[in-house]
Design a protein around this motif. Structure first.
Motif, PDB file in Angstrom:
ATOM      1  N   TRP A   1       2.277   7.340   4.681  1.00 33.10           N
ATOM      2  CA  TRP A   1       2.596   6.651   3.430  1.00 33.10           C
ATOM      3  C   TRP A   1       1.822   5.342   3.283  1.00 33.10           C
ATOM      4  CZ3 TRP A   1       4.591   8.920  -0.546  1.00 33.10           C
ATOM      5  CH2 TRP A   1       5.102   8.179  -1.605  1.00 33.10           C
ATOM      6  N   SER A   2       1.263   4.816   4.361  1.00 35.62           N
ATOM      7  CA  SER A   2       0.447   3.597   4.270  1.00 35.62           C
ATOM      8  C   SER A   2      -0.744   3.851   3.365  1.00 35.62           C
ATOM      9  CB  SER A   2      -0.034   3.181   5.663  1.00 35.62           C
ATOM     10  OG  SER A   2       1.035   2.721   6.448  1.00 35.62           O
ATOM     11  N   PRO A   3      -1.190   2.818   2.615  1.00 36.12           N
ATOM     12  CA  PRO A   3      -0.839   1.392   2.717  1.00 36.12           C
ATOM     13  C   PRO A   3       0.400   0.989   1.927  1.00 36.12           C
ATOM     14  CG  PRO A   3      -2.573   1.669   1.119  1.00 36.12           C
ATOM     15  CD  PRO A   3      -2.300   3.032   1.670  1.00 36.12           C
ATOM     16  N   ARG A   4       1.307   1.921   1.695  1.00 38.94           N
ATOM     17  CA  ARG A   4       2.581   1.595   1.058  1.00 38.94           C
ATOM     18  C   ARG A   4       3.664   1.572   2.125  1.00 38.94           C
ATOM     19  NH1 ARG A   4       1.949   6.731  -2.597  1.00 38.94           N
ATOM     20  NH2 ARG A   4       1.118   7.312  -0.542  1.00 38.94           N
ATOM     21  N   PRO A   5       4.685   0.722   1.978  1.00 43.20           N
ATOM     22  CA  PRO A   5       5.741   0.651   2.988  1.00 43.20           C
ATOM     23  C   PRO A   5       6.613   1.904   2.984  1.00 43.20           C
ATOM     24  CG  PRO A   5       5.694  -1.327   1.601  1.00 43.20           C
ATOM     25  CD  PRO A   5       4.845  -0.308   0.932  1.00 43.20           C
TER      26      PRO A   5
ATOM     27  N   ARG B   1       6.288  -3.180   8.234  1.00 44.56           N
ATOM     28  CA  ARG B   1       6.446  -4.289   9.169  1.00 44.56           C
ATOM     29  C   ARG B   1       5.836  -5.559   8.619  1.00 44.56           C
ATOM     30  NH1 ARG B   1       2.849  -3.065  12.845  1.00 44.56           N
ATOM     31  NH2 ARG B   1       1.458  -4.588  11.895  1.00 44.56           N
ATOM     32  N   GLU B   2       4.639  -5.450   8.062  1.00 46.48           N
ATOM     33  CA  GLU B   2       3.966  -6.634   7.540  1.00 46.48           C
ATOM     34  C   GLU B   2       4.592  -7.112   6.237  1.00 46.48           C
ATOM     35  OE1 GLU B   2       1.778  -8.285   9.173  1.00 46.48           O
ATOM     36  OE2 GLU B   2       1.611  -6.838  10.805  1.00 46.48           O
ATOM     37  N   ALA B   3       4.947  -6.172   5.361  1.00 48.85           N
ATOM     38  CA  ALA B   3       5.459  -6.556   4.043  1.00 48.85           C
ATOM     39  C   ALA B   3       6.859  -7.146   4.119  1.00 48.85           C
ATOM     40  CB  ALA B   3       5.449  -5.343   3.109  1.00 48.85           C
ATOM     41  N   PHE B   4       7.696  -6.624   5.018  1.00 44.12           N
ATOM     42  CA  PHE B   4       9.094  -7.042   5.065  1.00 44.12           C
ATOM     43  C   PHE B   4       9.401  -8.003   6.208  1.00 44.12           C
ATOM     44  CE2 PHE B   4       9.753  -2.568   3.239  1.00 44.12           C
ATOM     45  CZ  PHE B   4       9.471  -3.016   1.957  1.00 44.12           C
ATOM     46  N   GLY B   5       8.405  -8.333   7.004  1.00 46.88           N
ATOM     47  CA  GLY B   5       8.607  -9.313   8.062  1.00 46.88           C
ATOM     48  C   GLY B   5       9.383  -8.795   9.248  1.00 46.88           C
ATOM     49  N   PHE B   6       9.312  -7.492   9.531  1.00 47.19           N
ATOM     50  CA  PHE B   6       9.975  -6.958  10.714  1.00 47.19           C
ATOM     51  C   PHE B   6       9.267  -7.506  11.952  1.00 47.19           C
ATOM     52  CE2 PHE B   6      11.098  -2.874   8.196  1.00 47.19           C
ATOM     53  CZ  PHE B   6      12.152  -3.540   7.593  1.00 47.19           C
ATOM     54  N   ASP B   7      10.053  -8.025  12.868  1.00 48.75           N
ATOM     55  CA  ASP B   7       9.451  -8.705  14.022  1.00 48.75           C
ATOM     56  C   ASP B   7       9.759  -8.023  15.350  1.00 48.75           C
ATOM     57  OD1 ASP B   7      12.132  -9.197  14.215  1.00 48.75           O
ATOM     58  OD2 ASP B   7      11.982 -11.384  14.024  1.00 48.75           O
TER      59      ASP B   7
ATOM     60  N   THR C   1       1.632  -5.455 -11.502  1.00 50.70           N
ATOM     61  CA  THR C   1       2.092  -6.650 -10.791  1.00 50.70           C
ATOM     62  C   THR C   1       1.087  -7.151  -9.756  1.00 50.70           C
ATOM     63  OG1 THR C   1       3.222  -5.363  -9.058  1.00 50.70           O
ATOM     64  CG2 THR C   1       4.485  -5.899 -11.055  1.00 50.70           C
ATOM     65  N   GLY C   2       0.002  -6.402  -9.532  1.00 51.67           N
ATOM     66  CA  GLY C   2      -0.958  -6.783  -8.500  1.00 51.67           C
ATOM     67  C   GLY C   2      -0.504  -6.462  -7.098  1.00 51.67           C
ATOM     68  N   THR C   3       0.643  -5.785  -6.973  1.00 47.98           N
ATOM     69  CA  THR C   3       1.193  -5.503  -5.645  1.00 47.98           C
ATOM     70  C   THR C   3       0.311  -4.546  -4.860  1.00 47.98           C
ATOM     71  OG1 THR C   3       3.455  -5.891  -6.433  1.00 47.98           O
ATOM     72  CG2 THR C   3       3.211  -4.600  -4.429  1.00 47.98           C
ATOM     73  N   ALA C   4      -0.302  -3.569  -5.532  1.00 45.32           N
ATOM     74  CA  ALA C   4      -1.129  -2.594  -4.814  1.00 45.32           C
ATOM     75  C   ALA C   4      -2.270  -3.285  -4.077  1.00 45.32           C
ATOM     76  CB  ALA C   4      -1.667  -1.557  -5.798  1.00 45.32           C
ATOM     77  N   GLU C   5      -2.925  -4.224  -4.738  1.00 49.27           N
ATOM     78  CA  GLU C   5      -4.029  -4.945  -4.110  1.00 49.27           C
ATOM     79  C   GLU C   5      -3.539  -5.796  -2.943  1.00 49.27           C
ATOM     80  OE1 GLU C   5      -4.945  -3.676  -8.128  1.00 49.27           O
ATOM     81  OE2 GLU C   5      -3.324  -4.937  -7.336  1.00 49.27           O
ATOM     82  N   ARG C   6      -2.372  -6.405  -3.103  1.00 54.29           N
ATOM     83  CA  ARG C   6      -1.825  -7.240  -2.018  1.00 54.29           C
ATOM     84  C   ARG C   6      -1.435  -6.384  -0.813  1.00 54.29           C
ATOM     85  NH1 ARG C   6       1.115  -9.471  -6.762  1.00 54.29           N
ATOM     86  NH2 ARG C   6      -0.134 -11.222  -7.497  1.00 54.29           N
TER      87      ARG C   6
ATOM     88  N   SER D   1      -2.529  -4.172   4.742  1.00 59.31           N
ATOM     89  CA  SER D   1      -2.815  -3.013   5.586  1.00 59.31           C
ATOM     90  C   SER D   1      -3.988  -3.248   6.515  1.00 59.31           C
ATOM     91  CB  SER D   1      -3.089  -1.783   4.722  1.00 59.31           C
ATOM     92  OG  SER D   1      -4.325  -1.916   4.042  1.00 59.31           O
ATOM     93  N   LEU D   2      -4.778  -4.295   6.240  1.00 60.65           N
ATOM     94  CA  LEU D   2      -5.915  -4.610   7.107  1.00 60.65           C
ATOM     95  C   LEU D   2      -5.500  -5.379   8.344  1.00 60.65           C
ATOM     96  CD1 LEU D   2      -8.530  -5.659   4.399  1.00 60.65           C
ATOM     97  CD2 LEU D   2      -8.273  -3.442   5.529  1.00 60.65           C
ATOM     98  N   VAL D   3      -4.222  -5.805   8.395  1.00 60.90           N
ATOM     99  CA  VAL D   3      -3.730  -6.520   9.574  1.00 60.90           C
ATOM    100  C   VAL D   3      -3.694  -5.545  10.753  1.00 60.90           C
ATOM    101  CG1 VAL D   3      -1.750  -7.730  10.562  1.00 60.90           C
ATOM    102  CG2 VAL D   3      -2.342  -8.058   8.157  1.00 60.90           C
ATOM    103  N   VAL D   4      -4.134  -6.003  11.907  1.00 61.74           N
ATOM    104  CA  VAL D   4      -4.154  -5.144  13.091  1.00 61.74           C
ATOM    105  C   VAL D   4      -2.748  -4.707  13.419  1.00 61.74           C
ATOM    106  CG1 VAL D   4      -4.744  -4.983  15.534  1.00 61.74           C
ATOM    107  CG2 VAL D   4      -6.188  -6.326  13.965  1.00 61.74           C
TER     108      VAL D   4
END
Length: 275
Positions: free
Chosen positions: A119-123, A141-147, A258-263, A268-271
């Protein structure tokens, strides 16, 4: 309604007969002598194994309109060696709600994990009936701040600063979120712990919970302000996993315009980190 009840009793009759016919006395530890005219167990043998009266079991198998308790249905299920899905089916055709499944938590299959990752780059998030997060993809993980710590979607919605940074959409969504949680919580007693703990720290939740509104986790808009990516507006669709009805797969799509797709693409480029 009468036709519906008659159909259900017919299904109950046929189901019990078929389950009885597939067992032999040897399967259940009974000793018999001589030849048997029909295959399978006799009604009186099932009644003996279940600890119920022969007449009562006969009436049950005949589909008569009799009172049935959960304790007796469980005894019949054990006597007929029913597995989990068969036991749930017995409850339903007998006109009762099946009890929650028990046992060790099911293992998340590679297929479910592959679906989340695809499903990436969608959560995408997999959660249980209490909305505890069981698995997620890297974008979530990146979008919702799961740590890496254990997460609960309801607690996150009411306490995470990224959600609370969007007060207008948050306030609009909160009543429906709580109503959907109440609908799920009735199926899982463990959810009460989440309710109690969240009520102690989130007055807004406690107030909404006292309304006793009930809804369903239908299509919803999630909005949050990510510290790096900025505002994210996501359409969420909740699906039930067929082979594990207590699991919900929540798929998020960027809201158009909303520009969310680009964000999300940038996130998704985060390691990826190990889950």
């Amino acid at each position: 309604m009468i036709i519906e009840a008659a159909c259900r009793r017919e299904q109950l009759r046929d189901f019990l007969r078929s389950r009885r016919a597939r067992l032999t006395p040897a399967d259940v530890g009974l000793v018999t002598a001589g030849r048997r005219r029909t295959p399978g167990l006799r009604r009186e043998e099932v009644a003996l194994l279940a600890g119920v009266g022969v007449s009562w079991y006969t009436w049950l198998e005949q589909g008569r309109d009799i009172t049935v308790s959960t304790e007796v249905l469980d005894a019949v299920a054990r006597a007929l060696r029913l597995d989990g899905p068969e036991r749930a089916h017995l409850y339903l055709v007998a006109g009762l709600n099946p009890p929650p499944a028990s046992g060790a938590p099911a293992t998340i299959t590679p297929e479910i994990r592959a679906l989340l990752d695809a499903w990436s780059p969608r959560p995408a998030v997999l959660r249980d009936r209490c909305w505890n997060v069981l698995a997620h993809n890297d974008t979530a993980r990146e979008a919702f701040g799961f740590d890496g710590a254990s997460r609960n979607c309801l607690v996150t919605f009411f306490t995470h600063p990224w959600y609370r940074a969007m007060p207008a959409p948050w306030s609009a969504a909160a009543p429906a979120v709580v109503a959907a949680y109440r609908a799920d919580a009735v199926h899982a007693p463990g959810c009460q712990r989440v309710v109690d703990e969240l009520s102690a720290v989130a007055p807004e939740f406690a107030e909404l919970w006292r309304r006793h509104d009930v809804g369903v986790p239908g299509p919803a808009v999630h909005a949050l302000r990510h510290p790096d990516a900025g505002e994210l507006h996501l359409d969420a669709t909740t699906l039930t996993v067929a082979h594990h009805p207590d699991w919900q797969l929540v798929l998020y799509n960027p809201r158009p315009g909303t520009g969310t797709a680009e964000r999300l693409e940038r996130l998704s480029l985060v390691v990826p980190h190990p889950r």
